[in-house]
Design a protein around this motif. Structure first.
Motif, mmCIF file in Angstrom:
data_model
loop_
_atom_site.group_PDB
_atom_site.id
_atom_site.type_symbol
_atom_site.label_atom_id
_atom_site.label_comp_id
_atom_site.label_asym_id
_atom_site.label_seq_id
_atom_site.Cartn_x
_atom_site.Cartn_y
_atom_site.Cartn_z
ATOM 1 N N MET A 113 -18.102 5.397 3.523
ATOM 2 C CA MET A 113 -17.005 4.431 3.586
ATOM 3 C C MET A 113 -15.784 5.000 2.865
ATOM 4 N N ILE A 114 -14.627 4.879 3.488
ATOM 5 C CA ILE A 114 -13.378 5.364 2.903
ATOM 6 C C ILE A 114 -12.619 4.175 2.319
ATOM 7 N N ASP A 115 -12.380 4.209 1.012
ATOM 8 C CA ASP A 115 -11.667 3.130 0.329
ATOM 9 C C ASP A 115 -10.165 3.391 0.350
ATOM 10 N N ILE A 116 -9.396 2.348 0.659
ATOM 11 C CA ILE A 116 -7.953 2.489 0.855
ATOM 12 C C ILE A 116 -7.207 1.466 0.012
ATOM 13 N N LEU A 117 -6.112 1.904 -0.590
ATOM 14 C CA LEU A 117 -5.192 1.011 -1.291
ATOM 15 C C LEU A 117 -3.899 0.939 -0.489
ATOM 16 N N LEU A 118 -3.409 -0.274 -0.243
ATOM 17 C CA LEU A 118 -2.162 -0.482 0.477
ATOM 18 C C LEU A 118 -1.052 -0.796 -0.511
ATOM 19 N N ALA A 119 0.087 -0.113 -0.383
ATOM 20 C CA ALA A 119 1.235 -0.373 -1.255
ATOM 21 C C ALA A 119 2.469 -0.579 -0.394
ATOM 22 N N LEU A 123 -7.062 -1.390 9.771
ATOM 23 C CA LEU A 123 -8.023 -0.511 9.106
ATOM 24 C C LEU A 123 -9.418 -1.124 9.033
ATOM 25 N N GLU A 124 -9.493 -2.414 8.729
ATOM 26 C CA GLU A 124 -10.809 -3.021 8.556
ATOM 27 C C GLU A 124 -11.493 -3.333 9.889
ATOM 28 N N LEU A 136 -13.799 2.234 7.348
ATOM 29 C CA LEU A 136 -12.630 2.100 6.490
ATOM 30 C C LEU A 136 -12.652 0.745 5.782
ATOM 31 N N ARG A 137 -12.247 0.728 4.499
ATOM 32 C CA ARG A 137 -12.277 -0.501 3.718
ATOM 33 C C ARG A 137 -11.059 -0.569 2.807
ATOM 34 N N VAL A 138 -10.302 -1.658 2.890
ATOM 35 C CA VAL A 138 -9.159 -1.873 2.005
ATOM 36 C C VAL A 138 -9.667 -2.505 0.709
ATOM 37 N N VAL A 139 -9.463 -1.809 -0.400
ATOM 38 C CA VAL A 139 -9.994 -2.294 -1.682
ATOM 39 C C VAL A 139 -8.929 -2.944 -2.553
ATOM 40 N N GLY A 140 -7.663 -2.821 -2.156
ATOM 41 C CA GLY A 140 -6.611 -3.433 -2.962
ATOM 42 C C GLY A 140 -5.274 -3.382 -2.272
ATOM 43 N N ILE A 148 -3.217 5.551 13.016
ATOM 44 C CA ILE A 148 -3.229 5.258 11.581
ATOM 45 C C ILE A 148 -4.636 5.449 11.028
ATOM 46 N N ALA A 149 -5.620 4.900 11.716
ATOM 47 C CA ALA A 149 -7.008 5.031 11.266
ATOM 48 C C ALA A 149 -7.429 6.493 11.224
ATOM 49 N N GLN A 150 -7.058 7.257 12.249
ATOM 50 C CA GLN A 150 -7.435 8.671 12.281
ATOM 51 C C GLN A 150 -6.739 9.453 11.182
#
Length: 221
Positions: free
Chosen positions: A1-7, A21-22, A27-31, A117-119
């Motif tokens: 699983m790839i953890d992602i932070l969005l800013a 992404l989700e 892919l997983r958005v963690v914050g 974007i996902a790729q």
């Protein structure tokens, strides 16, 4: 699983990216952060694999946040440094160029299609840089400087390393370079590592930017 932070300072943009992404199984958005300072704090706390960083945010912008996170990664005993992809509305943007020079691993346009974007997230998480030759050439045009030329001269690249760097500037992957130069992929990886070490570059993107700024590769090539 790839953890992602969005800013991003726009909640609607963050919601759209999260949905894109989700929808992917890996892919997983963690914050989520609404400015650069919050992005830095959350990156330190959550240790994501990838940060999608808007460059234009109030307070601390994405450029300053990128510099801060890259500085964290360079500190002795630093843990995992997230890969940083800056997100922008404009292709030719000085903020984007400065972020790439500071150590961002690539950039995406906000109008990029969801699948791309996902790729892109998968690529940078795997250690690849997001090189878009046409856009990099436009960003680098007219930005030559003496320090870059001096660095390139001191590097004293071998003939093969120089050719590999030229192919990197075209946006070719290791496999494509191997095919172009009739080399094994592992040999190409060795040459790429040598180029990065000699140039003092964090990744392929920084090496390519240095190649353009030094005049080693012309933006018109």
């Amino acid at each position: 699983m790839i953890d992602i932070l969005l800013a991003d300072d726009e909640e609607l943009v963050r919601a759209g990216l999260r949905a894109v992404l989700e929808a992917q199984g890996d892919l997983r958005v963690v914050g989520e952060a609404s400015d650069g300072a919050q992005a830095v704090a959350l990156a330190r706390e959550l240790c994501p694999h990838v940060v999608l960083m808007d460059v234009r945010m109030p307070g601390m912008d994405g450029l300053a946040a990128t510099r801060e996170l890259v500085r964290d990664g360079a500190a002795p005993g630093a843990g995992r440094t997230p890969k940083i992809v800056v997100v922008t509305t404009f292709e030719v943007d000085d903020y984007v160029y400065q972020a790439l020079r500071a150590g961002a691993d690539g950039f995406l346009l906000k109008r990029t299609r969801p699948a791309e974007i996902a790729q892109a997230v998968r690529l940078v998480a795997a250690g690849e840089s997001l090189l878009f030759p046409a856009q990099i050439r436009r960003l680098a045009a007219g930005r030559g400087n003496g320090a870059a030329r001096a660095t390139m001269t001191r590097a004293a690249l071998t003939e093969r390393e120089a050719e590999v760097l030229r192919q990197m500037a075209r946006g070719l992957s290791n496999g494509e370079i191997a095919e172009q130069l009739f080399l094994g992929v592992q040999t190409v990886k060795t040459h790429v590592s040598g180029v990065l070490a000699k140039l003092g570059a964090r990744d392929r993107t920084q090496a390519v930017i240095l190649a353009y700024e030094s005049g080693f590769v012309a933006p018109t090539d």
